[in-house]
Design a protein around this motif. Sequence first.
Motif, PDB file in Angstrom:
ATOM      1  N   THR A 198      -1.749   5.755   0.052  1.00  0.00           N
ATOM      2  CA  THR A 198      -3.207   5.134  -0.241  1.00  0.00           C
ATOM      3  C   THR A 198      -3.888   4.299   0.890  1.00  0.00           C
ATOM      4  O   THR A 198      -5.009   4.105   0.845  1.00  0.00           O
ATOM      5  N   VAL A 199      -2.948   3.925   1.777  1.00  0.00           N
ATOM      6  CA  VAL A 199      -3.507   3.287   3.104  1.00  0.00           C
ATOM      7  C   VAL A 199      -4.433   4.145   3.738  1.00  0.00           C
ATOM      8  O   VAL A 199      -4.097   5.074   4.237  1.00  0.00           O
ATOM      9  N   THR A 224      -1.392  -4.439  -8.670  1.00  0.00           N
ATOM     10  CA  THR A 224      -1.555  -3.457  -9.164  1.00  0.00           C
ATOM     11  C   THR A 224      -0.411  -2.136  -8.910  1.00  0.00           C
ATOM     12  O   THR A 224       0.500  -2.443  -8.384  1.00  0.00           O
ATOM     13  N   ASP A 225      -0.824  -1.043  -9.221  1.00  0.00           N
ATOM     14  CA  ASP A 225       0.381   0.021  -8.934  1.00  0.00           C
ATOM     15  C   ASP A 225      -0.023   0.445  -7.411  1.00  0.00           C
ATOM     16  O   ASP A 225       0.882   1.302  -6.958  1.00  0.00           O
ATOM     17  N   ILE A 226      -0.774  -0.091  -6.824  1.00  0.00           N
ATOM     18  CA  ILE A 226      -1.226   0.461  -5.372  1.00  0.00           C
ATOM     19  C   ILE A 226      -0.607  -0.415  -4.204  1.00  0.00           C
ATOM     20  O   ILE A 226      -0.271  -0.436  -3.325  1.00  0.00           O
ATOM     21  N   ASN A 258     -14.115   4.340  -4.072  1.00  0.00           N
ATOM     22  CA  ASN A 258     -13.473   3.538  -4.885  1.00  0.00           C
ATOM     23  C   ASN A 258     -13.899   2.014  -4.408  1.00  0.00           C
ATOM     24  O   ASN A 258     -13.321   1.899  -3.181  1.00  0.00           O
ATOM     25  N   GLU A 259     -14.308   1.167  -5.109  1.00  0.00           N
ATOM     26  CA  GLU A 259     -14.787  -0.211  -4.760  1.00  0.00           C
ATOM     27  C   GLU A 259     -13.456  -0.976  -4.538  1.00  0.00           C
ATOM     28  O   GLU A 259     -13.791  -2.147  -4.314  1.00  0.00           O
ATOM     29  N   ASP A 260     -12.237  -0.829  -5.256  1.00  0.00           N
ATOM     30  CA  ASP A 260     -11.027  -1.505  -4.969  1.00  0.00           C
ATOM     31  C   ASP A 260     -10.561  -1.458  -3.589  1.00  0.00           C
ATOM     32  O   ASP A 260     -10.823  -0.648  -2.888  1.00  0.00           O
ATOM     33  N   GLY A 261      -9.508  -2.331  -3.506  1.00  0.00           N
ATOM     34  CA  GLY A 261      -8.928  -2.351  -2.119  1.00  0.00           C
ATOM     35  C   GLY A 261      -9.056  -3.501  -1.271  1.00  0.00           C
ATOM     36  O   GLY A 261     -10.117  -4.273  -1.339  1.00  0.00           O
ATOM     37  N   GLY A 315     -11.089   7.099  -8.932  1.00  0.00           N
ATOM     38  CA  GLY A 315      -9.857   6.532  -9.180  1.00  0.00           C
ATOM     39  C   GLY A 315      -9.752   5.091  -9.277  1.00  0.00           C
ATOM     40  O   GLY A 315      -8.754   4.390  -9.044  1.00  0.00           O
ATOM     41  N   LYS A 316     -10.976   4.461  -9.525  1.00  0.00           N
ATOM     42  CA  LYS A 316     -10.862   2.925  -9.553  1.00  0.00           C
ATOM     43  C   LYS A 316     -10.236   2.373 -10.797  1.00  0.00           C
ATOM     44  O   LYS A 316      -9.986   3.079 -12.007  1.00  0.00           O
ATOM     45  N   ALA A 317      -9.576   1.311 -10.517  1.00  0.00           N
ATOM     46  CA  ALA A 317      -8.766   0.683 -11.771  1.00  0.00           C
ATOM     47  C   ALA A 317      -9.724   0.384 -12.851  1.00  0.00           C
ATOM     48  O   ALA A 317     -10.945  -0.092 -12.818  1.00  0.00           O
TER      49      ALA A 317
END
Length: 605
Positions: free
Chosen positions: A18-19, A205-207, A390-393, A511-513
Motif C-alpha cells: 500500500t505504500v 488499522t490493517d494497513i 482514498n483520504e486515509d493515510g 477503499g477508505k476505512a
Amino acid sequence: MDVSRRKFLKGAAATAATVAIGGVMAGCTKAADTGQDTNNKANGNGNGNANVNTNSSVSNEVSTSTRWYDERYFAKPSPITDIDETVDVDVVVVGAGNGGCISAVSAADLGASVAWVEQTPNVVTFAGEIAAINSKVAKEKFGVSYTEEERNKIVNDICRYASYENDQRLVKLWAENSGRTMDWFVDMMAAKGVKMFLETDLFDTDIYNSPAVTHTVHRDEFIEMGPNQMGSQIANPVWEEHAEDMGVQKFFQHTAKQLIQDSSGKVTGIIVQRNSDEKYIQINAAKGVILATGGYSGNPEMMAALRYRCKDSIVNNLGGAGRNGDGIKLAMWAGAAIDRNHGGGVAFNRAALDLDHHTGEPYSSGLDDIWWAGSQPWLKVNTRGERFMNEDGPYDFQIFGGVTQPKNFWFQIFDSNYWEDVNAFHTTICGRVVAAKGARNSEVLPGVFPCKTKEEFEQAFLNPGLESGRLKQADSLEYLAKQLGIPEDTFLDTVERYNQLAANGYDSDFGKAARNLRPVEKGPFYGIALGNWLLCTFNGVRINTDMQAVNEEGDAIDGLYVVGNDSGGFFANSYPQYYGGLAQGRTSCFARLAALHAVTGSIYE
C-alpha cells in the motif's frame, strides 16, 4: 503492556502493498582551498553557515553536466586567505538546531574541547518528537519494548516507505542505537529538571502502523489531557545550558564559510566569519568537524539545482528559514557525494491556500496559512469537483495524490458534524486534533492543540480558519461550490456518491476505512483549499555508519561528519509519518554517534 505485538505486527506485512512512491581544499593552517561567499548572507534558524550561491540562472539555463544535478550551482568558490584569528579545539560543531545541540554537548561530555558555530544568536527550536526503540523510560515507565524480530520488521517497514532507495544499514543503526541514545538524553534532561514522555495512543488499522517509539520532553507536571508545553522549545535551551556548564566555546553569530583539508583530504578545521565585523577566524579541529545546518528547504535555487521534485507545489514553507543547504555545499566542496533526489521531504497536507494565490514561488511562511486540521480524512475533491483518492493515510501520501491534480492543490470538504467526525477519525501523533489518553496532547503552534470539547475545537481551528478567509462556510453545497470556484453539478454528484458510500459502510471507489466514511449532509458546509506545507528536505550528504561523509566511491572523508537534514541515506520518497518523531529521532541518535566517533574513534562508548 505488550504494545508492539498488539499494535504493530498485524499490519506490517500489508504495508508493502500500500505504500506509494512520492521523491579538495588545501592548506591546514593558513587558508583553505574551498571558497568564499559570493552572493547571499543567509540569516536563519538551525544553520551555522550562510555561504549560499543564489544564482537563479540554474533553473533557466540548459546545463551540460553529466550528473543528475546542476554542477554549476555547486562550483567551489575561491579560498579565503585573510585570516584574522586562529583557534584550536578537538571538535567543531556547525549548527545549533536539534543535531547541533546534541553533537556539541555529546563531544564535550566525552571530554573534548568544542567550538560551536551558529550564525544566529540563539539555539534553534523546531520539532519536538523523538523516535527511539527500547529506551529505559519506555520499558520501565510505560512497559513498552520490542524484540529483535519486531525491531527488524520496523526497519523493513521504514525502508518500504523509501522503496528501499535508502541505506538500510543506517535505519538498522538507528533501531539498534536509538534506545541507548535516548537513555543518555533522558539522564541529561533529568539533570536539569526535564522529564520524558512516551506516546502510547497509537494508530491502528490493517494497513498502517504506529509503534510506540515517540518520546517528548516536558518540564512541568504532565497534564493527561493537555495542552502541555513540550518539545525542543524546552530541550534545546537545556542543551545550551549543558554546553555552557561544560565550557563549550560558542561562536554564535558567526557564519561558517569553508572547510579546511590537508594534502590527504582529511578535514582539519573550518573558517568562520564573525557577523559583527566580517573578520575571518580559522578554527582547527584535531578530531573532526560535525555539520548540522538543517538541509536546504529555505533555498529555492538549490532546490532547482537538485531537481527537487515538489519545489513548485509548495504553498507554505514555515520550516525553511535559514535552512539554505550550506552544510551540504561545504561537504560537497570537500568531495562528498549527495543522495539522488528521491522525493518530497517531510511535508504536511495542512497549507491553506488563498484561492487568489497560485501555488509555487513565492510561497508563504506564515501561521495564517496553516490549517492544522488538514490531515483529517474528510472528503477531498480537486478543482473539477471530483473525488480522486482514498483520504486515509500518511500526510505526504495525501500531498502526492493532491499535487498531481489540476493546479497542484485540492479541497477538503466537511459539514457541521465536524466534532463527531474528528472524534471518529481519532488521528494520532502530530495529526491529532482531539485530546486522548496516552497522547502527549501538546500545544504545537500558538493556540493549536488537541481539544477536549467542540468549543475548544472551534476556538483552536474552525474560527481562525473562517477569520482568515481561507475556510469557507455555506448553508448549501451549491453556494459552497460557488465560493470554492468548482463546478457545481460535478461537486453535487461527487458528494451524493460519497454520502451513498458512507451509508453503505463500504468505499467501493477507493477503499477508505469504514470508520472514516463520514457523510457530508448537514449544513452549514465547509470547504478549504489545501496544498503542500514543506517542513524539511531529507536528501543530503551520503554518510557511512560512523556518520562520516563519503565520496562517490563510498570512501570516508576523514574528519568530516554530517548529521540531521544535512545527511542523506535514511529517507527517500516518503516520510513514515506514523513512526512519530523519526526525523528528529534519526538526528538525535546520529548526532550522538557522530560525536562519539569523532572523539573516541568508535560509535560505541
